[in-house]
Design an enzyme around this catalytic site. Sequence first.
Site, PDB file in Angstrom:
ATOM      1  NE  ARG A 275      -2.354   7.359  10.274  1.00 52.64           N
ATOM      2  CZ  ARG A 275      -2.136   6.316  11.084  1.00 52.64           C
ATOM      3  NH1 ARG A 275      -2.136   6.481  12.390  1.00 52.64           N
ATOM      4  NH2 ARG A 275      -1.926   5.132  10.587  1.00 52.64           N
ATOM      5  CG  HIS A 302      -4.453   2.014   7.189  1.00 53.85           C
ATOM      6  ND1 HIS A 302      -3.300   2.584   6.687  1.00 53.85           N
ATOM      7  CD2 HIS A 302      -4.197   1.776   8.509  1.00 53.85           C
ATOM      8  CE1 HIS A 302      -2.411   2.683   7.661  1.00 53.85           C
ATOM      9  NE2 HIS A 302      -2.920   2.209   8.772  1.00 53.85           N
ATOM     10  CD  GLN A 305      -2.112  -2.154   9.288  1.00 51.90           C
ATOM     11  OE1 GLN A 305      -1.610  -1.190   9.830  1.00 51.90           O
ATOM     12  NE2 GLN A 305      -1.724  -3.397   9.548  1.00 51.90           N
ATOM     13  CG  ASP A 397      -9.002  -1.505  13.324  1.00 55.05           C
ATOM     14  OD1 ASP A 397      -8.296  -1.221  14.317  1.00 55.05           O
ATOM     15  OD2 ASP A 397      -9.227  -0.694  12.393  1.00 55.05           O
ATOM     16  CB  CYS A 437      -4.229  -2.588  11.731  1.00 58.79           C
ATOM     17  SG  CYS A 437      -5.631  -1.912  12.626  1.00 58.79           S
ATOM     18  NE  ARG A 465       1.795  -0.433   8.056  1.00 57.99           N
ATOM     19  CZ  ARG A 465       1.203   0.614   8.634  1.00 57.99           C
ATOM     20  NH1 ARG A 465       0.585   0.465   9.791  1.00 57.99           N
ATOM     21  NH2 ARG A 465       1.182   1.801   8.036  1.00 57.99           N
TER      22      ARG A 465
END
Length: 489
Positions: A275, A302, A305, A397, A437, A465
């Site tokens: 990340r 991402h 995700q 988001d 998310c 996830r």
Amino acid sequence: MWQRFTERARRVVFFAQEEAGRLGENYVSPEHLLLGLIRESESAAVRVLQNIGVDTAHLSAEIGDQLPKGDGKRGQDMKLTPRSKRVIDLAYDEARQLNNDYIGTEHLLLGLIREGDCPASIALIGFGAAYEPAKKAVIAVQSGSESSKPADITDTTMKGPAMGGVSAMRLRGRDLLSIDDLTRDEIETVFHTTGVLKESSKNWEQQSGLLRDRTLAMIFEKPSLRTRVTFEVAMTQLGGHAIYLQPSDIQLGVRETIADAARNLERWVDAIMARVFSHNTVTELAEYARIPVINALSDLEHPCQALADFYTIKEQKGELKGLKLAYVGDGNNVCNSLLLLAAKVGTSMSAGCPEGYEPDVHILARAREIAGDTGAAIEVTRDPAEAVKDADAVYTDVWASMGQESEKAERAKTFPPYQVNAELLKHAKKDVIFLHCLPAHRGDEVTDEVMDGPHSVVFDEAENRLHVQKALLKLFVQNKSFKEFVGPE
Ligand code: CP
Ligand code: NVA
């Protein structure tokens, strides 16, 4: 039960008994059947596996590696386990569907894939033998119209020399930096594997052999709850181990170059999950590490995700093609990955974003190019109500992503019209689902009534996830028990 079995299918069962006996068992499991199936090397089933790019030698090695080693007593008239009986029932069903009046090795193969809840199915799917492509290949083999070369093997994306022997495996050893690294078929394989692992998630013992003794390095330049916990739990549940490297630990590019960090890590671990602030950091890690590198969020994308999001939409709606996803708010990393994935799977997507906060131009152009083939409509609008109109799913988001903290106050002035609230949701279909998310900033991009309301699936999405992470690790990470790692016999 055996009268309709072809000569070769009977031999598969005989070989399966031998395999079971060699391993000291007195029952025949689906894994023994799969070993028997691969031993019958001239069979239709093995041709099918080869035509869809499955490396049968490696598959057999992986299955053999997962089975307990017994004393090798010789058994006769061994019983089938209940799962093996189900495989045979499914093989009969496949023969019926294909109008065949015999049970051949190809039907046994389809039965093994369909059984789902056993290491044999998981391994088959993990090696690229998902049900749909396998069924198509069976039909091609039966009609004699099969192609002579393995289908759709992306050799160019395979990594360094240590992986040379596994070119027939589709995802193994590759990187996942962008959704665009996956073909539509590969996305299907990820979803299928996710489904199998989710379905059998209580089957701890079976899953714990899948990545036994493998290690994942998890590099975090930014905070995380979901990504860190799900990758770590995924490795634990698959029998491996994860090492959390916080920003102050390795200081990529400060304590040493990104390339040097990659060249160290590849000597010790089996995969890297990163990340990062800059997308260039994951691409550089991938360039220098001869092990898979998975993007766990960069400023550009991402992908993990987006895969969990679309898996959730599919789970909720049954189908992805023909649906409309509305994204409301900042055209950020999450939005970029969603656009690419929507285009690939044929879901139309409308992004409602303020001026200056649109998705990345290159990603948008690429998504539109892909959508040209799949028939999805990819739109960007300033009007949130227009974006949400008749949507099957609405997504938002945060207004300021990690790394944009200094812009928070400025953004807070621009984004309020883009809040997802009950009023905005009225423009969507009645059975719309709401996704985020997470983490959510309640009262900013989304209200409590939407987050906690009947349309919200945000916690199912968060759960997924984990299942998607497990599928990705299973599919991308190399199992070192393969023979090329210990040298030729
Ligand atoms: N959605 C997501 O990636 O959450 P974390 O930032 O908590 O990992
Ligand atoms: N866009 C957000 C996603 C967090 C999971 C960020 O990058 O901070």
